[in-house]
Design a protein around this motif. Structure first.
Motif, PDB file in Angstrom:
ATOM      1  N   THR A   1     -40.147   2.391 -11.293  1.00 43.83           N
ATOM      2  CA  THR A   1     -39.719   1.191 -10.676  1.00 43.83           C
ATOM      3  C   THR A   1     -40.361   0.022 -10.624  1.00 43.83           C
ATOM      4  O   THR A   1     -40.001  -1.325 -10.344  1.00 43.83           O
ATOM      5  CB  THR A   1     -39.362   1.384  -8.957  1.00 43.83           C
ATOM      6  N   GLU A   2     -41.720   0.003 -11.480  1.00 41.36           N
ATOM      7  CA  GLU A   2     -42.470  -1.032 -11.546  1.00 41.36           C
ATOM      8  C   GLU A   2     -41.892  -2.129 -12.668  1.00 41.36           C
ATOM      9  O   GLU A   2     -41.303  -1.493 -13.520  1.00 41.36           O
ATOM     10  CB  GLU A   2     -43.730  -0.718 -12.148  1.00 41.36           C
ATOM     11  N   PRO A   3     -41.569  -3.222 -12.243  1.00 43.82           N
ATOM     12  CA  PRO A   3     -41.191  -4.157 -13.625  1.00 43.82           C
ATOM     13  C   PRO A   3     -41.827  -4.232 -14.963  1.00 43.82           C
ATOM     14  O   PRO A   3     -43.018  -4.239 -14.686  1.00 43.82           O
ATOM     15  CB  PRO A   3     -40.888  -5.353 -12.806  1.00 43.82           C
ATOM     16  N   PRO A   4     -41.326  -4.106 -15.948  1.00 46.29           N
ATOM     17  CA  PRO A   4     -42.076  -3.967 -17.243  1.00 46.29           C
ATOM     18  C   PRO A   4     -42.601  -5.230 -17.519  1.00 46.29           C
ATOM     19  O   PRO A   4     -42.403  -6.541 -16.991  1.00 46.29           O
ATOM     20  CB  PRO A   4     -40.861  -3.749 -18.151  1.00 46.29           C
ATOM     21  N   LEU A   5     -43.940  -5.309 -18.053  1.00 48.96           N
ATOM     22  CA  LEU A   5     -44.371  -6.590 -18.400  1.00 48.96           C
ATOM     23  C   LEU A   5     -44.094  -7.186 -19.352  1.00 48.96           C
ATOM     24  O   LEU A   5     -43.328  -6.730 -20.227  1.00 48.96           O
ATOM     25  CB  LEU A   5     -46.162  -6.126 -18.920  1.00 48.96           C
ATOM     26  N   GLU A   6     -43.839  -8.517 -19.086  1.00 50.04           N
ATOM     27  CA  GLU A   6     -43.172  -9.527 -20.069  1.00 50.04           C
ATOM     28  C   GLU A   6     -43.929  -9.762 -21.175  1.00 50.04           C
ATOM     29  O   GLU A   6     -45.383  -9.794 -21.277  1.00 50.04           O
ATOM     30  CB  GLU A   6     -42.848 -10.804 -19.354  1.00 50.04           C
ATOM     31  N   ASP A   7     -43.371  -9.786 -22.451  1.00 52.24           N
ATOM     32  CA  ASP A   7     -44.072 -10.437 -23.702  1.00 52.24           C
ATOM     33  C   ASP A   7     -44.579 -11.845 -23.318  1.00 52.24           C
ATOM     34  O   ASP A   7     -44.238 -12.517 -22.642  1.00 52.24           O
ATOM     35  CB  ASP A   7     -43.261 -10.326 -24.840  1.00 52.24           C
ATOM     36  N   ASN A   8     -45.499 -12.325 -24.302  1.00 49.09           N
ATOM     37  CA  ASN A   8     -45.749 -13.462 -24.146  1.00 49.09           C
ATOM     38  C   ASN A   8     -45.209 -14.534 -25.314  1.00 49.09           C
ATOM     39  O   ASN A   8     -45.769 -15.439 -25.663  1.00 49.09           O
ATOM     40  CB  ASN A   8     -47.345 -13.639 -24.438  1.00 49.09           C
ATOM     41  N   ASN A   9     -44.044 -13.866 -25.691  1.00 47.17           N
ATOM     42  CA  ASN A   9     -43.197 -14.928 -26.720  1.00 47.17           C
ATOM     43  C   ASN A   9     -41.800 -14.858 -25.684  1.00 47.17           C
ATOM     44  O   ASN A   9     -41.198 -14.212 -24.815  1.00 47.17           O
ATOM     45  CB  ASN A   9     -43.097 -14.244 -28.053  1.00 47.17           C
ATOM     46  N   ASP A  10     -40.893 -15.625 -26.542  1.00 48.44           N
ATOM     47  CA  ASP A  10     -39.532 -16.207 -25.583  1.00 48.44           C
ATOM     48  C   ASP A  10     -38.611 -15.147 -26.338  1.00 48.44           C
ATOM     49  O   ASP A  10     -37.175 -15.290 -25.920  1.00 48.44           O
ATOM     50  CB  ASP A  10     -39.225 -17.454 -25.767  1.00 48.44           C
ATOM     51  N   ARG A  11     -38.634 -14.181 -27.271  1.00 50.40           N
ATOM     52  CA  ARG A  11     -37.785 -13.211 -27.536  1.00 50.40           C
ATOM     53  C   ARG A  11     -36.922 -12.325 -26.446  1.00 50.40           C
ATOM     54  O   ARG A  11     -37.774 -11.814 -25.711  1.00 50.40           O
ATOM     55  CB  ARG A  11     -38.302 -12.388 -28.562  1.00 50.40           C
ATOM     56  N   GLN A  12     -35.748 -12.453 -26.515  1.00 48.96           N
ATOM     57  CA  GLN A  12     -35.110 -11.762 -25.176  1.00 48.96           C
ATOM     58  C   GLN A  12     -34.832 -10.367 -25.645  1.00 48.96           C
ATOM     59  O   GLN A  12     -34.962  -9.886 -26.851  1.00 48.96           O
ATOM     60  CB  GLN A  12     -33.654 -12.312 -25.405  1.00 48.96           C
ATOM     61  N   HIS A  13     -35.277  -9.556 -24.498  1.00 50.38           N
ATOM     62  CA  HIS A  13     -35.539  -8.260 -24.639  1.00 50.38           C
ATOM     63  C   HIS A  13     -34.881  -7.541 -23.235  1.00 50.38           C
ATOM     64  O   HIS A  13     -34.894  -8.524 -22.272  1.00 50.38           O
ATOM     65  CB  HIS A  13     -36.781  -8.030 -25.111  1.00 50.38           C
ATOM     66  N   ARG A  14     -34.975  -6.238 -23.392  1.00 50.76           N
ATOM     67  CA  ARG A  14     -34.592  -5.460 -22.140  1.00 50.76           C
ATOM     68  C   ARG A  14     -35.155  -4.091 -22.368  1.00 50.76           C
ATOM     69  O   ARG A  14     -35.251  -3.475 -23.520  1.00 50.76           O
ATOM     70  CB  ARG A  14     -33.102  -5.133 -21.731  1.00 50.76           C
ATOM     71  N   PHE A  15     -35.776  -3.461 -21.140  1.00 48.01           N
ATOM     72  CA  PHE A  15     -36.293  -2.066 -21.205  1.00 48.01           C
ATOM     73  C   PHE A  15     -34.913  -1.120 -20.688  1.00 48.01           C
ATOM     74  O   PHE A  15     -34.406  -1.090 -19.906  1.00 48.01           O
ATOM     75  CB  PHE A  15     -37.361  -1.976 -20.323  1.00 48.01           C
ATOM     76  N   PHE A  16     -34.944  -0.025 -21.683  1.00 45.86           N
ATOM     77  CA  PHE A  16     -33.853   0.819 -21.411  1.00 45.86           C
ATOM     78  C   PHE A  16     -34.214   2.156 -21.240  1.00 45.86           C
ATOM     79  O   PHE A  16     -35.223   2.408 -21.747  1.00 45.86           O
ATOM     80  CB  PHE A  16     -33.136   0.968 -22.666  1.00 45.86           C
ATOM     81  N   ASN A  17     -33.799   2.959 -20.265  1.00 44.82           N
ATOM     82  CA  ASN A  17     -34.308   4.226 -20.001  1.00 44.82           C
ATOM     83  C   ASN A  17     -33.887   5.335 -20.881  1.00 44.82           C
ATOM     84  O   ASN A  17     -32.626   5.478 -21.030  1.00 44.82           O
ATOM     85  CB  ASN A  17     -33.574   4.738 -18.517  1.00 44.82           C
ATOM     86  N   VAL A  18     -34.948   5.994 -21.752  1.00 50.60           N
ATOM     87  CA  VAL A  18     -34.767   6.632 -23.052  1.00 50.60           C
ATOM     88  C   VAL A  18     -35.609   7.859 -22.541  1.00 50.60           C
ATOM     89  O   VAL A  18     -36.743   7.819 -22.593  1.00 50.60           O
ATOM     90  CB  VAL A  18     -35.130   6.219 -24.166  1.00 50.60           C
ATOM     91  N   ASN A  19     -35.140   9.236 -22.221  1.00 48.92           N
ATOM     92  CA  ASN A  19     -35.797  10.338 -22.058  1.00 48.92           C
ATOM     93  C   ASN A  19     -36.952  10.054 -20.884  1.00 48.92           C
ATOM     94  O   ASN A  19     -38.213  10.488 -21.336  1.00 48.92           O
ATOM     95  CB  ASN A  19     -36.297  10.906 -23.203  1.00 48.92           C
ATOM     96  N   LYS A  20     -36.465   9.250 -19.751  1.00 46.84           N
ATOM     97  CA  LYS A  20     -37.305   9.151 -18.582  1.00 46.84           C
ATOM     98  C   LYS A  20     -38.593   8.243 -18.923  1.00 46.84           C
ATOM     99  O   LYS A  20     -39.718   8.089 -18.434  1.00 46.84           O
ATOM    100  CB  LYS A  20     -37.950  10.284 -18.197  1.00 46.84           C
ATOM    101  N   LYS A  21     -38.407   7.391 -20.037  1.00 43.12           N
ATOM    102  CA  LYS A  21     -39.452   6.303 -20.612  1.00 43.12           C
ATOM    103  C   LYS A  21     -38.651   5.110 -20.707  1.00 43.12           C
ATOM    104  O   LYS A  21     -37.330   5.197 -21.092  1.00 43.12           O
ATOM    105  CB  LYS A  21     -40.060   6.615 -21.999  1.00 43.12           C
TER     106      LYS A  21
END
Length: 231
Positions: free
Chosen positions: A119-139
């Motif tokens: 439930t911790e928010p993922p760390l953001e990149d130091n660039n502006d590329r848009q992305h999202r974290f998806f739940n894959v096999n509990k990762k």
């Protein structure tokens, strides 16, 4: 440290008291309410943001597994049950953990530490590329939007294709379209979303991306033709 807001759904008073006492010993957990049946919990899920549920399987009125089936966007779930035969079925709902009663505080702590990480928010990149974290096999796996070739619907799941890897995650294609909200992505079929800048060729009936022939649905053909011919 952000608190994880949680509720207990447990019809056995002693079992509920044990889970509550365990929660009170963990600094990052915040107990919002305790319920003796799942139906009573629906109201709080509508009114307040809940991050986690400690859920018993054998409940009056509505069983725990049946309750999970009703949730379209469930919080993290830790099942607490005296019956191990439901464990496999529970993990089909991507639960965080399955605690077999009676369980120790140490086992409880192991489960909620896993919950805390998820439930911790993922760390953001130091660039502006848009992305999202998806739940894959509990990762939680990062996918950059500009790497997506196309996305295929698999009923309750989607398969995201990139040049480097393909992933399967529990997500609705329609929800992804809304989330991306990017002019580069185009719904071409009820089962396919494509990145326009990754198209190799197209005809009236199909689009080719990375060697894959993707069909154009009848109900999408007019919009797709207009989009691609104007590109």
């Amino acid at each position: 440290m952000k608190k994880i807001r949680c509720i207990i759904i447990e019809d056995e008073p002693i079992a509920a008291a044990i889970v509550q006492s365990y929660i009170e010993q963990v600094s990052f957990l915040q107990l919002e309410a305790t319920f003796t049946d799942a139906i009573s919990a629906f109201e709080i899920l509508k009114k307040k943001p809940i991050d986690a549920i400690f859920l018993d399987i054998h409940l009056p009125k509505l069983k725990g597994i049946d309750f999970l089936k009703t949730l379209t966007k469930p919080p993290q779930i830790i099942i607490t049950s005296a019956y191990e035969e439901y464990a496999l079925q529970g993990y089909e709902f991507e639960i965080a953990d399955y605690l077999l009663k009676p369980f120790s505080f140490e086992r409880f702590l192991k489960a909620v530490n896993r919950l805390h990480k998820s439930t911790e928010p993922p760390l953001e990149d130091n660039n502006d590329r848009q992305h999202r974290f998806f739940n894959v096999n509990k990762k939680m796996l990062k996918i950059y939007f500009d790497e997506i070739l196309y996305v295929e619907s698999l009923k309750e799941y989607i398969k995201i294709y990139t040049k480097e890897k393909n992933i399967v995650t529990k997500f609705q294609l329609g929800e992804l379209v809304t989330f991306l909200n990017d002019v580069n992505f185009l719904r071409v079929h009820r089962s396919f979303l494509i990145a326009k800048n990754k198209i190799n060729s197209f005809s009236a009936n199909e689009i080719e991306i990375a060697g894959r022939q993707i069909p154009i649905g009848r109900s999408f053909s007019v919009v797709v033709k207009k989009e691609l011919e104007n590109k």
